[in-house]
Design a protein around this motif. Structure first.
Motif, PDB file in Angstrom:
ATOM      1  N   PRO A 146      11.542 -36.059  34.186  1.00 57.93           N
ATOM      2  CA  PRO A 146      11.581 -36.855  32.947  1.00 57.93           C
ATOM      3  C   PRO A 146      12.712 -37.875  33.023  1.00 57.93           C
ATOM      4  CG  PRO A 146      12.587 -34.713  32.589  1.00 57.93           C
ATOM      5  CD  PRO A 146      12.045 -34.683  33.983  1.00 57.93           C
ATOM      6  N   TYR A 147      12.449 -39.053  32.474  1.00 56.94           N
ATOM      7  CA  TYR A 147      13.477 -40.104  32.460  1.00 56.94           C
ATOM      8  C   TYR A 147      13.339 -40.873  31.156  1.00 56.94           C
ATOM      9  CZ  TYR A 147      16.588 -43.791  34.170  1.00 56.94           C
ATOM     10  OH  TYR A 147      17.641 -44.669  34.342  1.00 56.94           O
ATOM     11  N   ARG A 150      14.979 -46.840  26.984  1.00 59.39           N
ATOM     12  CA  ARG A 150      14.606 -47.626  25.809  1.00 59.39           C
ATOM     13  C   ARG A 150      13.773 -46.798  24.824  1.00 59.39           C
ATOM     14  NH1 ARG A 150      12.821 -53.311  28.792  1.00 59.39           N
ATOM     15  NH2 ARG A 150      14.937 -54.112  29.153  1.00 59.39           N
ATOM     16  N   GLU A 151      14.230 -45.578  24.612  1.00 67.80           N
ATOM     17  CA  GLU A 151      13.579 -44.652  23.678  1.00 67.80           C
ATOM     18  C   GLU A 151      12.161 -44.286  24.091  1.00 67.80           C
ATOM     19  OE1 GLU A 151      13.918 -46.283  19.777  1.00 67.80           O
ATOM     20  OE2 GLU A 151      16.085 -45.985  19.677  1.00 67.80           O
ATOM     21  N   GLU A 152      11.868 -44.484  25.367  1.00 73.31           N
ATOM     22  CA  GLU A 152      10.588 -44.053  25.927  1.00 73.31           C
ATOM     23  C   GLU A 152      10.831 -42.888  26.874  1.00 73.31           C
ATOM     24  OE1 GLU A 152       7.930 -48.175  26.088  1.00 73.31           O
ATOM     25  OE2 GLU A 152       8.680 -47.270  27.943  1.00 73.31           O
ATOM     26  N   ARG A 157       7.578 -39.351  39.685  1.00 71.56           N
ATOM     27  CA  ARG A 157       7.344 -38.547  40.887  1.00 71.56           C
ATOM     28  C   ARG A 157       7.719 -39.359  42.118  1.00 71.56           C
ATOM     29  NH1 ARG A 157       1.280 -36.660  40.546  1.00 71.56           N
ATOM     30  NH2 ARG A 157       1.098 -38.720  39.641  1.00 71.56           N
ATOM     31  N   VAL A 158       8.181 -38.675  43.139  1.00 78.61           N
ATOM     32  CA  VAL A 158       8.586 -39.319  44.387  1.00 78.61           C
ATOM     33  C   VAL A 158       7.397 -39.341  45.341  1.00 78.61           C
ATOM     34  CG1 VAL A 158      10.127 -39.147  46.389  1.00 78.61           C
ATOM     35  CG2 VAL A 158      10.985 -38.621  44.088  1.00 78.61           C
ATOM     36  N   VAL A 159       7.281 -40.440  46.099  1.00 80.64           N
ATOM     37  CA  VAL A 159       6.194 -40.607  47.063  1.00 80.64           C
ATOM     38  C   VAL A 159       6.782 -40.723  48.463  1.00 80.64           C
ATOM     39  CG1 VAL A 159       4.102 -41.909  47.614  1.00 80.64           C
ATOM     40  CG2 VAL A 159       5.004 -41.931  45.285  1.00 80.64           C
ATOM     41  N   LEU A 169       6.345 -43.072  41.677  1.00 82.06           N
ATOM     42  CA  LEU A 169       5.240 -43.293  40.747  1.00 82.06           C
ATOM     43  C   LEU A 169       5.786 -42.987  39.354  1.00 82.06           C
ATOM     44  CD1 LEU A 169       2.105 -41.740  42.484  1.00 82.06           C
ATOM     45  CD2 LEU A 169       2.758 -44.144  42.329  1.00 82.06           C
ATOM     46  N   ILE A 170       5.749 -43.992  38.485  1.00 81.04           N
ATOM     47  CA  ILE A 170       6.374 -43.884  37.174  1.00 81.04           C
ATOM     48  C   ILE A 170       5.307 -44.035  36.093  1.00 81.04           C
ATOM     49  CG2 ILE A 170       8.113 -44.846  35.621  1.00 81.04           C
ATOM     50  CD1 ILE A 170       9.398 -46.050  38.219  1.00 81.04           C
TER      51      ILE A 170
END
Length: 209
Positions: A146-147, A150-152, A157-159, A169-170
């Protein structure tokens, strides 16, 4: 950068551009989510002369002409030459035995894939074969990080591919974004790609001669 993931051509945005567009800190990248332990890993810093000698030795092993029947045995011989030369220069790069075997396996897999492509079509495109091999090695890590930005809430995931971790991949509330960040990828990726290009081009010339 473009690479196929799960059968879908995916366009990766350079990390610098993504950071700028999203006003992200310079710490945002693959290393933030999956740090790399460099202890005991090999290196190519200062090993340019040794790598050049390896390339020269492998390329010099190419025959002037070959027949189709000799193609697969030649690729096996070149792979063993690569192994021998990599072992010879290893005091300069410090690879562990599993890393040597992994590099040799990758070299052999690409050479064999191109050999079979040549047997099907003498005009086979090496770059297409190489891209397919690289795409086949892609894996998306199962861990989801989780990241908040801006309040999102983003899910990251790492590729990785054959040369290591190369991107993210975000998933944001609006879209899925692929970001290219090769900071932790194998530094020998460019060297290996160039060597394989030269070797396979030489094989194609010898087969067509």
């Amino acid at each position: 950068m473009q690479i196929t993931i799960d059968g879908q051509l995916t366009i990766f945005t350079p990390l610098r551009d993504f950071r700028a567009a999203q006003n992200l800190p310079t710490t945002f990248g693959v290393a933030h989510f999956e740090a790399k332990d460099y202890a005991g890993l090999g290196h190519i810093d200062g090993a340019g002369a040794a790598l050049n000698s390896l390339s020269t030795a492998v390329i010099n092993a190419l025959p002037a002409r070959i027949t189709a029947a000799a193609l697969l045995p030649l690729m096996a011989d070149l792979t063993e030459r690569f192994r021998a030369e990599l072992t010879r220069i290893n005091p300069d790069v410090g690879l562990r035995e599993p890393e040597i075997e992994f590099a040799v396996a990758g070299f052999g897999d690409v050479c064999n894939a191109y050999a079979y492509a040549l047997l099907r079509n003498r005009a086979a495109d090496f770059y297409a074969v190489y891209r397919e091999w690289l795409a086949d090695s892609v894996r998306v890590f199962s861990s989801i990080y989780p990241y908040e930005h801006r309040e999102e809430q983003w899910q990251v995931r790492v590729v990785a591919h054959a040369y290591g971790r190369f991107g993210l991949l975000i998933e944001t509330p609006r879209e899925m974004v692929a970001v290219y960040d090769p900071a932790l990828a194998c530094p020998a990726e460019g060297f290996m790609a160039a060597l394989l290009t030269d070797v396979c081009s030489g094989v194609a010339r010898a087969l067509g001669g």
